[in-house]
Design a protein around this motif. Structure first.
Motif, PDB file in Angstrom:
ATOM      1  N   THR A 220     -11.416 -19.463  16.548  1.00 30.65           N
ATOM      2  CA  THR A 220     -12.866 -19.902  16.691  1.00 30.65           C
ATOM      3  C   THR A 220     -13.151 -20.199  17.961  1.00 30.65           C
ATOM      4  O   THR A 220     -12.351 -20.867  19.079  1.00 30.65           O
ATOM      5  CB  THR A 220     -13.282 -20.668  15.571  1.00 30.65           C
ATOM      6  OG1 THR A 220     -14.630 -21.619  15.778  1.00 30.65           O
ATOM      7  CG2 THR A 220     -11.506 -22.416  15.234  1.00 30.65           C
ATOM      8  N   VAL A 221     -14.711 -19.720  18.423  1.00 35.39           N
ATOM      9  CA  VAL A 221     -15.297 -19.888  19.844  1.00 35.39           C
ATOM     10  C   VAL A 221     -16.106 -21.214  19.524  1.00 35.39           C
ATOM     11  O   VAL A 221     -17.058 -20.967  18.995  1.00 35.39           O
ATOM     12  CB  VAL A 221     -15.399 -19.048  20.440  1.00 35.39           C
ATOM     13  CG1 VAL A 221     -16.104 -18.852  21.303  1.00 35.39           C
ATOM     14  CG2 VAL A 221     -14.747 -18.021  20.582  1.00 35.39           C
ATOM     15  N   PRO A 222     -16.640 -22.333  20.497  1.00 38.68           N
ATOM     16  CA  PRO A 222     -17.986 -23.102  20.300  1.00 38.68           C
ATOM     17  C   PRO A 222     -19.237 -22.525  20.435  1.00 38.68           C
ATOM     18  O   PRO A 222     -19.060 -21.125  20.720  1.00 38.68           O
ATOM     19  CB  PRO A 222     -17.919 -23.974  21.117  1.00 38.68           C
ATOM     20  CG  PRO A 222     -16.588 -23.361  22.433  1.00 38.68           C
ATOM     21  CD  PRO A 222     -15.706 -22.632  21.446  1.00 38.68           C
ATOM     22  N   ALA A 223     -20.163 -22.596  18.910  1.00 39.41           N
ATOM     23  CA  ALA A 223     -20.628 -22.073  18.953  1.00 39.41           C
ATOM     24  C   ALA A 223     -22.351 -22.828  20.636  1.00 39.41           C
ATOM     25  O   ALA A 223     -23.235 -22.419  21.101  1.00 39.41           O
ATOM     26  CB  ALA A 223     -21.833 -22.797  17.580  1.00 39.41           C
ATOM     27  N   TYR A 224     -21.749 -24.117  20.536  1.00 39.09           N
ATOM     28  CA  TYR A 224     -23.169 -24.259  21.513  1.00 39.09           C
ATOM     29  C   TYR A 224     -24.533 -24.465  20.620  1.00 39.09           C
ATOM     30  O   TYR A 224     -25.481 -24.102  21.627  1.00 39.09           O
ATOM     31  CB  TYR A 224     -22.898 -24.323  23.697  1.00 39.09           C
ATOM     32  CG  TYR A 224     -21.583 -24.427  23.247  1.00 39.09           C
ATOM     33  CD1 TYR A 224     -21.277 -25.406  23.453  1.00 39.09           C
ATOM     34  CD2 TYR A 224     -20.845 -23.219  24.325  1.00 39.09           C
ATOM     35  CE1 TYR A 224     -20.066 -25.829  23.694  1.00 39.09           C
ATOM     36  CE2 TYR A 224     -20.158 -23.711  24.369  1.00 39.09           C
ATOM     37  CZ  TYR A 224     -19.723 -24.536  24.615  1.00 39.09           C
ATOM     38  OH  TYR A 224     -17.697 -24.608  25.691  1.00 39.09           O
ATOM     39  N   ASN A 225     -24.583 -24.951  19.672  1.00 34.81           N
ATOM     40  CA  ASN A 225     -25.614 -24.558  18.870  1.00 34.81           C
ATOM     41  C   ASN A 225     -26.333 -25.587  19.875  1.00 34.81           C
ATOM     42  O   ASN A 225     -26.996 -26.839  20.171  1.00 34.81           O
ATOM     43  CB  ASN A 225     -26.462 -25.110  17.371  1.00 34.81           C
ATOM     44  CG  ASN A 225     -26.434 -24.534  16.955  1.00 34.81           C
ATOM     45  OD1 ASN A 225     -27.853 -23.427  17.287  1.00 34.81           O
ATOM     46  ND2 ASN A 225     -27.407 -25.630  16.037  1.00 34.81           N
ATOM     47  N   ALA A 226     -28.442 -25.278  19.401  1.00 34.21           N
ATOM     48  CA  ALA A 226     -29.112 -26.341  19.883  1.00 34.21           C
ATOM     49  C   ALA A 226     -30.699 -26.025  20.311  1.00 34.21           C
ATOM     50  O   ALA A 226     -30.966 -24.522  19.544  1.00 34.21           O
ATOM     51  CB  ALA A 226     -28.898 -26.443  21.716  1.00 34.21           C
ATOM     52  N   ASP A 338     -17.524 -22.455  16.069  1.00 32.33           N
ATOM     53  CA  ASP A 338     -17.950 -23.701  15.327  1.00 32.33           C
ATOM     54  C   ASP A 338     -18.309 -24.233  16.045  1.00 32.33           C
ATOM     55  O   ASP A 338     -19.156 -24.009  16.970  1.00 32.33           O
ATOM     56  CB  ASP A 338     -16.341 -23.679  14.742  1.00 32.33           C
ATOM     57  CG  ASP A 338     -15.713 -24.269  16.348  1.00 32.33           C
ATOM     58  OD1 ASP A 338     -15.478 -23.363  16.815  1.00 32.33           O
ATOM     59  OD2 ASP A 338     -15.568 -25.197  16.658  1.00 32.33           O
ATOM     60  N   THR A 339     -18.641 -25.948  15.296  1.00 31.65           N
ATOM     61  CA  THR A 339     -19.269 -26.478  15.894  1.00 31.65           C
ATOM     62  C   THR A 339     -18.057 -27.987  15.353  1.00 31.65           C
ATOM     63  O   THR A 339     -18.043 -28.021  14.740  1.00 31.65           O
ATOM     64  CB  THR A 339     -20.233 -27.509  15.778  1.00 31.65           C
ATOM     65  OG1 THR A 339     -21.677 -26.231  16.203  1.00 31.65           O
ATOM     66  CG2 THR A 339     -20.764 -28.153  15.972  1.00 31.65           C
ATOM     67  N   ASP A 340     -16.865 -28.257  16.396  1.00 28.97           N
ATOM     68  CA  ASP A 340     -16.465 -29.277  16.718  1.00 28.97           C
ATOM     69  C   ASP A 340     -15.757 -29.827  15.170  1.00 28.97           C
ATOM     70  O   ASP A 340     -14.761 -30.352  15.284  1.00 28.97           O
ATOM     71  CB  ASP A 340     -16.990 -30.573  16.674  1.00 28.97           C
ATOM     72  CG  ASP A 340     -17.664 -31.307  16.965  1.00 28.97           C
ATOM     73  OD1 ASP A 340     -18.181 -31.358  18.067  1.00 28.97           O
ATOM     74  OD2 ASP A 340     -19.090 -31.619  16.907  1.00 28.97           O
ATOM     75  N   TYR A 341     -15.010 -28.146  14.681  1.00 24.97           N
ATOM     76  CA  TYR A 341     -13.810 -27.676  14.066  1.00 24.97           C
ATOM     77  C   TYR A 341     -12.935 -28.249  14.747  1.00 24.97           C
ATOM     78  O   TYR A 341     -12.093 -29.301  13.564  1.00 24.97           O
ATOM     79  CB  TYR A 341     -14.160 -26.258  13.826  1.00 24.97           C
ATOM     80  CG  TYR A 341     -12.429 -25.837  12.937  1.00 24.97           C
ATOM     81  CD1 TYR A 341     -12.685 -25.871  11.529  1.00 24.97           C
ATOM     82  CD2 TYR A 341     -11.803 -25.047  13.344  1.00 24.97           C
ATOM     83  CE1 TYR A 341     -11.861 -26.156  10.882  1.00 24.97           C
ATOM     84  CE2 TYR A 341     -10.383 -25.124  12.723  1.00 24.97           C
ATOM     85  CZ  TYR A 341     -10.869 -25.018  11.306  1.00 24.97           C
ATOM     86  OH  TYR A 341      -9.922 -25.160  10.176  1.00 24.97           O
ATOM     87  N   PHE A 342     -11.849 -27.974  15.698  1.00 25.24           N
ATOM     88  CA  PHE A 342     -11.212 -28.354  16.267  1.00 25.24           C
ATOM     89  C   PHE A 342     -10.872 -30.406  16.435  1.00 25.24           C
ATOM     90  O   PHE A 342      -9.642 -30.944  15.888  1.00 25.24           O
ATOM     91  CB  PHE A 342     -10.269 -28.141  17.458  1.00 25.24           C
ATOM     92  CG  PHE A 342      -9.822 -26.059  17.389  1.00 25.24           C
ATOM     93  CD1 PHE A 342      -9.262 -25.644  15.587  1.00 25.24           C
ATOM     94  CD2 PHE A 342     -11.139 -25.396  17.493  1.00 25.24           C
ATOM     95  CE1 PHE A 342      -8.765 -24.182  15.948  1.00 25.24           C
ATOM     96  CE2 PHE A 342     -10.210 -23.981  18.083  1.00 25.24           C
ATOM     97  CZ  PHE A 342      -9.722 -23.912  16.603  1.00 25.24           C
ATOM     98  N   ALA A 343     -11.765 -30.728  16.579  1.00 27.89           N
ATOM     99  CA  ALA A 343     -12.211 -31.880  17.294  1.00 27.89           C
ATOM    100  C   ALA A 343     -12.082 -32.762  15.990  1.00 27.89           C
ATOM    101  O   ALA A 343     -11.883 -34.083  15.267  1.00 27.89           O
ATOM    102  CB  ALA A 343     -13.262 -32.629  18.040  1.00 27.89           C
ATOM    103  N   THR A 344     -12.287 -32.314  14.598  1.00 30.84           N
ATOM    104  CA  THR A 344     -12.348 -32.761  13.116  1.00 30.84           C
ATOM    105  C   THR A 344     -11.045 -33.385  13.380  1.00 30.84           C
ATOM    106  O   THR A 344     -10.631 -34.294  12.279  1.00 30.84           O
ATOM    107  CB  THR A 344     -13.083 -31.915  12.707  1.00 30.84           C
ATOM    108  OG1 THR A 344     -14.281 -31.961  12.488  1.00 30.84           O
ATOM    109  CG2 THR A 344     -13.079 -32.474  10.421  1.00 30.84           C
TER     110      THR A 344
END
Ligand code: N01
Length: 578
Positions: A220-226, A338-344
């Motif tokens: 999974t790749v970060p979304a950097y949604n904003a 994703d947003t913060d998947y691995f950090a979870t």
């Protein structure tokens, strides 16, 4: 959100067309049918429009194609008046958009909500489809347009002992309308695909304990949604048609920078720089860092190594990081965003359980048992995906010529010409059906192109007095073979993904979407149309008929973008589809 009610008028006994499903495909089909002067009735099982976005209300559900492109392109006015709030729109906003479209184009008067189509039977003598619903409704129509979605039929693995579990069991694809509050609960999530990856970080914020059961680790790749910058939106809106046109000429039907150079021709430093740049942009375009990532295993290994390095850089516990590192081909299964998947997984109350070698044994009243150990839970979330591409067709008894059902015909895998129609089932259209780019393109663009083409065919049949259209078996066979052949060139055909039906035990293993590139496919559709619908039998057409008039399909007659789809790529069938 204010919505006008759907039709409560008596069901007409007959219409020119029945549309099954009021998601993005069904809504657009209704609009085009009206435009071309065809009457239509649309049935929708849900009590609202929006299709997959109606059902997938799980926490964190949002699109992963940028909102400014994940939207209809048929109406410049709609493009101007609708404003997305975020780079990737959340489910509620996509639903608001679907409802806005239904109202703005006055579609509701032909939509019957809370009505599931149970059968569609072709009456050969009268060349009519007889469509029946769960409420006892019945409509006869010359045409049937299946807008049933590619990812709409929930995959619910029958785990032993599920009935014994004392808490609720949810499926991400059938999420309760009023939402779920997990505050203070011990939650178990089964699955680590896109739905899980979007929901896990948010469920973890509420739950007192979260256990994730992983069968296959996911890239999974970060979304950097904003929030979207109003200046950027204004700039896009000032020249929206140009963006739409660029998107149409691109392999996936949406626009983003692609580097077509082969990864192995770059030095290690150059590769790393490209990957870092692409990672910093985030999202699905990460796979566009080089042109051969899905064709060369050696090239793919380099992006997979990079992604695993990123996981290890985020996840603090080395054993958990190891488990989270996929060992399959990068992008073989659908890439997640994703947003913060691995950090979870750095949170102390979040645990990962590997079920790749020791599957879930059973549910008990208290929780889930793996390798003899019970993992307690108050609620379970099955993020176990869908019976993709064909699952929704299987739910309807579709009977064509000679009493043949579609389920029987497709027993060894789906067979459809261009993914729009299947021999033996005259006048039945499949919007984004198997054998079309569908899920490998931006879905809404794929839907629009299909519907435009289908409604143009219907208008042509009216022009020439044809009663039925139907693919020729030889042309359908050749197309199915071509879809299969093209898939073999891509590394994507090599793993057990839902693209090949491998996520549901017992399904035939066939690569279902067309992976040769969206504009390449569109050109093929245009050629077939321009050739008087070659490959199709138009029964009853008057002789000396004029060439088909290009109506709605006009906007799809665009040249290929030769920067990303070169003649050499076409010859080698190596069009990069992320
Ligand atoms: O479903 P999935 P999804 N025991 O099939 C696991 C689109 N989408 O709903 O990989 C244990 O990807 C299964 O394991 P495995 C998008 O196209 C888009 O997440 O089969 N585990 C897997 O981990 C996406 O690809 C968005 O080994 C079991 C998971 O369940 C598609 O929908 C958001 C199991 C299912 O993952 C499907 O995504 C969401 C079992 N018996 C979805 N059975 C956007 O962002 C299954 N699993 C737009």
């Amino acid at each position: 959100m204010s919505v006008s009610p759907s039709s409560s008028a008596p069901l007409p006994a007959a219409a020119d067309a029945v549309v099954v499903g009021a998601g993005f495909g069904g809504l657009y089909a209704l609009h085009c049918l009206r435009q071309m002067g065809f009457s239509a009735v649309c049935f929708e099982a849900g009590d609202g429009v929006g299709g997959t976005w109606y059902w997938n209300r799980y926490p964190g559900a949002r699109c992963d194609v940028e909102s400014l492109q994940y939207s209809y392109s048929f109406s410049p006015e709609l493009d101007q008046e609708w404003t997305w709030s975020e780079k990737y729109a959340p489910q509620a906003e996509i639903m608001a958009y679907a409802n806005h479209v239904a109202d703005r184009f006055d579609l509701r008067r032909d939509i019957r909500l809370s009505t599931r189509v149970v059968s569609a039977t072709f009456d050969e003598k009268r060349a009519l489809w007889v469509v029946e619903t769960d409420g006892g409704g019945r409509v006869e129509a010359r045409f049937c347009l299946m807008a049933v979605g590619c990812l709409s039929s929930a995959n619910k693995p029958p785990f032993a002992g599920m009935a014994d579990f004392k808490g609720p069991i949810y499926h991400t694809g059938e999420w309760p309308k009023d939402g779920v509050d997990f505050t203070g609960q011990r939650v178990a999530v089964i699955g680590t695909g896109s739905s899980a990856i979007q929901s896990i970080p948010l469920i973890a914020e509420q739950a007192s304990a979260l256990t994730v059961f992983q069968r296959t680790a996911t890239y999974t790749v970060p979304a950097y949604n904003a929030p979207l910058d109003p200046e950027h939106v204004a700039k896009v809106k000032a020249d929206y048609p140009a963006l739409r046109a660029r998107a149409r000429s691109r392999p996936t039907g949406f626009y983003f920078p692609i580097n077509t150079a082969p990864a192995m021709e770059a030095t290690e430093e150059e590769r790393r720089r490209k990957y870092e740049e692409a990672w910093a942009r985030g999202g699905l375009p990460f796979l566009g860092a080089f042109g051969d990532l899905l064709f060369s295993k050696e090239a793919n290994d380099t992006i997979a190594d990079f992604a695993r390095e990123k996981i290890r850089g985020i996840v603090k516990d080395p054993a958990t990081a190891d488990l989270l590192c996929p060992d399959n081909v990068f992008g073989c299964k659908r890439l997640c965003v994703d947003t913060d998947y691995f950090a979870t997984y750095n949170k102390p109350h979040v645990k990962l359980v590997d079920v790749s070698k020791t599957p879930i044994e059973r549910f008990t009243a208290e929780g889930i048992v793996v390798a003899g150990k019970t993992y307690p839970a108050d609620a379970v979330v099955c993020a176990t995906g869908f019976a993709a591409m064909t699952g929704s067709y299987e739910k309807i008894r579709i009977t064509g010529r000679d009493g043949l059902t579609l389920a029987e015909k497709w027993r060894a895998g789906p067979r459809a010409y261009l993914g729009v129609a299947s021999a033996g089932f005259p006048n039945l259209f499949m919007i984004t059906g198997p054998g079309s780019p569908s899920v490998l393109a931006s879905m809404i663009q794929a839907i629009e192109q299909h519907v435009d083409w289908m409604v143009d065919l219907m208008a042509h049949m009216r022009d020439v007095g044809a009663r039925t259209f139907e693919p020729r078996v030889a042309d359908e066979d050749a197309w199915v073979e071509h879809v299969n052949e093209v898939s073999q060139v891509s590394l994507r055909s090599t793993c057990s993904s839902w693209y090949v039906g491998a996520n549901v035990p017992g399904r035939p293993r066939v690569f279902m979407p067309y992976i040769g590139g969206f504009p390449v496919y569109v050109q093929k559709c245009n050629e077939i149309m321009d050739g008087g619908y070659s490959g199709f039998v138009l029964e009853g057409a008057k002789s000396g008929k004029a060439a088909p008039e290009v109506r709605l399909t006009k906007r799809w007659h665009v040249p290929l973008d030769m920067d990303v789809i070169s003649p050499a790529m076409l010859a080698a069938r190596r069009v990069p589809v992320v």
